[in-house]
Design a protein around this motif. Structure first.
Motif, mmCIF file in Angstrom:
data_model
loop_
_atom_site.group_PDB
_atom_site.id
_atom_site.type_symbol
_atom_site.label_atom_id
_atom_site.label_comp_id
_atom_site.label_asym_id
_atom_site.label_seq_id
_atom_site.Cartn_x
_atom_site.Cartn_y
_atom_site.Cartn_z
ATOM 1 N N GLU A 25 34.525 40.490 44.842
ATOM 2 C CA GLU A 25 35.614 39.941 45.654
ATOM 3 C C GLU A 25 36.623 39.307 44.701
ATOM 4 O O GLU A 25 36.342 38.299 44.058
ATOM 5 C CB GLU A 25 35.061 38.900 46.620
ATOM 6 C CG GLU A 25 36.081 38.364 47.582
ATOM 7 C CD GLU A 25 35.474 37.356 48.543
ATOM 8 O OE1 GLU A 25 36.238 36.476 48.990
ATOM 9 O OE2 GLU A 25 34.260 37.432 48.831
ATOM 10 N N ASP A 28 43.601 38.545 42.632
ATOM 11 C CA ASP A 28 44.613 39.330 41.935
ATOM 12 C C ASP A 28 43.921 39.973 40.735
ATOM 13 O O ASP A 28 43.452 39.261 39.845
ATOM 14 C CB ASP A 28 45.741 38.398 41.496
ATOM 15 C CG ASP A 28 46.887 39.140 40.831
ATOM 16 O OD1 ASP A 28 46.959 40.372 40.938
ATOM 17 O OD2 ASP A 28 47.722 38.464 40.193
ATOM 18 N N SER A 42 36.739 44.357 46.802
ATOM 19 C CA SER A 42 37.865 43.923 47.621
ATOM 20 C C SER A 42 38.793 43.065 46.770
ATOM 21 O O SER A 42 38.351 42.320 45.900
ATOM 22 C CB SER A 42 37.391 43.144 48.848
ATOM 23 O OG SER A 42 36.732 41.966 48.465
ATOM 24 N N ALA A 43 40.108 43.211 47.033
ATOM 25 C CA ALA A 43 41.102 42.451 46.285
ATOM 26 C C ALA A 43 42.356 42.289 47.130
ATOM 27 O O ALA A 43 42.720 43.189 47.886
ATOM 28 C CB ALA A 43 41.449 43.171 44.985
ATOM 29 N N ASP A 44 42.991 41.129 46.990
ATOM 30 C CA ASP A 44 44.286 40.946 47.640
ATOM 31 C C ASP A 44 45.294 41.907 47.020
ATOM 32 O O ASP A 44 46.073 42.544 47.714
ATOM 33 C CB ASP A 44 44.784 39.510 47.461
ATOM 34 C CG ASP A 44 43.890 38.500 48.159
ATOM 35 O OD1 ASP A 44 43.256 38.863 49.172
ATOM 36 O OD2 ASP A 44 43.821 37.357 47.690
ATOM 37 N N ARG A 45 45.251 42.002 45.694
ATOM 38 C CA ARG A 45 46.128 42.906 44.947
ATOM 39 C C ARG A 45 45.318 43.498 43.804
ATOM 40 O O ARG A 45 44.758 42.756 42.994
ATOM 41 C CB ARG A 45 47.324 42.144 44.403
ATOM 42 C CG ARG A 45 48.310 43.036 43.706
ATOM 43 C CD ARG A 45 49.584 42.275 43.313
ATOM 44 N NE ARG A 45 50.131 42.948 42.159
ATOM 45 C CZ ARG A 45 50.172 42.456 40.932
ATOM 46 N NH1 ARG A 45 49.714 41.255 40.701
ATOM 47 N NH2 ARG A 45 50.682 43.132 39.942
ATOM 48 N N LEU A 46 45.261 44.829 43.738
ATOM 49 C CA LEU A 46 44.485 45.509 42.697
ATOM 50 C C LEU A 46 45.358 46.546 42.011
ATOM 51 O O LEU A 46 45.962 47.396 42.665
ATOM 52 C CB LEU A 46 43.260 46.203 43.294
ATOM 53 C CG LEU A 46 42.474 47.097 42.333
ATOM 54 C CD1 LEU A 46 41.758 46.264 41.275
ATOM 55 C CD2 LEU A 46 41.479 47.971 43.075
ATOM 56 N N GLY A 61 41.427 45.970 50.658
ATOM 57 C CA GLY A 61 42.269 44.837 50.324
ATOM 58 C C GLY A 61 43.674 44.959 50.850
ATOM 59 O O GLY A 61 43.953 45.730 51.768
ATOM 60 N N GLY A 62 44.563 44.200 50.228
ATOM 61 C CA GLY A 62 45.958 44.174 50.631
ATOM 62 C C GLY A 62 46.742 45.307 49.995
ATOM 63 O O GLY A 62 46.997 46.337 50.599
ATOM 64 N N LEU A 64 46.701 48.027 47.055
ATOM 65 C CA LEU A 64 45.787 48.727 46.148
ATOM 66 C C LEU A 64 46.539 49.850 45.431
ATOM 67 O O LEU A 64 47.145 50.708 46.076
ATOM 68 C CB LEU A 64 44.624 49.333 46.934
ATOM 69 C CG LEU A 64 43.850 48.381 47.848
ATOM 70 C CD1 LEU A 64 42.858 49.163 48.698
ATOM 71 C CD2 LEU A 64 43.154 47.301 47.041
ATOM 72 N N GLY A 93 43.454 49.572 52.916
ATOM 73 C CA GLY A 93 44.368 48.518 52.500
ATOM 74 C C GLY A 93 45.668 48.569 53.265
ATOM 75 O O GLY A 93 45.972 49.552 53.947
#
Length: 142
Positions: A25, A28, A42-46, A61-62, A64, A93
């Motif tokens: 998890e 950024d 999972s990532a907010d921004r990857l 995520g958000g 990707l 995402g």
């Protein structure tokens, strides 16, 4: 870096290889190299710059973005160590941009399927763009 168990971090910058046995998890994340994650990444921004063969159970995520790094493309020409690509079961995402990715299902609001992708099914709510060098089975607007 090898993590036995899960990984949780607000900010990650990594050049090299990341292996996580369970879920990761991230807030950024900017990863350049290869990743193996046994569970959900999972990532907010990857931002994932592929340099070697990578795999995740699920990716969510958000925002990707998965691309082959320039060095990964060069490596593929001169080495037989495995393609710089990502394999995943499901990717979901808000904004999804993929290159050199193989996945069963991709879900998102705005989805861009780039070169080298093999996707079984894409579900999108706003916009879908598919490169002519990509393979997509079903395209479903939800």
């Amino acid at each position: 870096m090898k993590v036995k168990g899960g990984l949780r971090s607000e900010k990650v910058r990594l050049n090299g290889q990341l292996a996580v046995d369970k879920d990761a998890e991230l807030g950024d994340a900017m990863l350049r190299g290869a990743i193996v994650c046994g569970g959900l990444l999972s990532a907010d921004r990857l931002e994932l710059g592929l340099f070697g063969p990578s795999s995740v159970g699920e990716l969510g995520g958000g925002r990707l973005r998965v691309r082959r790094s320039r060095m990964g493309a060069l490596k593929n020409l001169v080495s037989s160590g495995g393609a710089a690509s990502l394999k995943a079961g499901t990717i979901e995402g808000d904004q999804v941009e993929l290159q050199y990715t193989e996945a069963d299902v991709v879900k998102g609001g705005n989805v861009v399927i780039g070169p080298g992708c093999k996707i079984g099914r894409v579900e999108y709510s706003r916009e879908l763009r598919v490169d002519s060098r990509a393979q997509v089975g079903q395209r479903v607007r939800i």
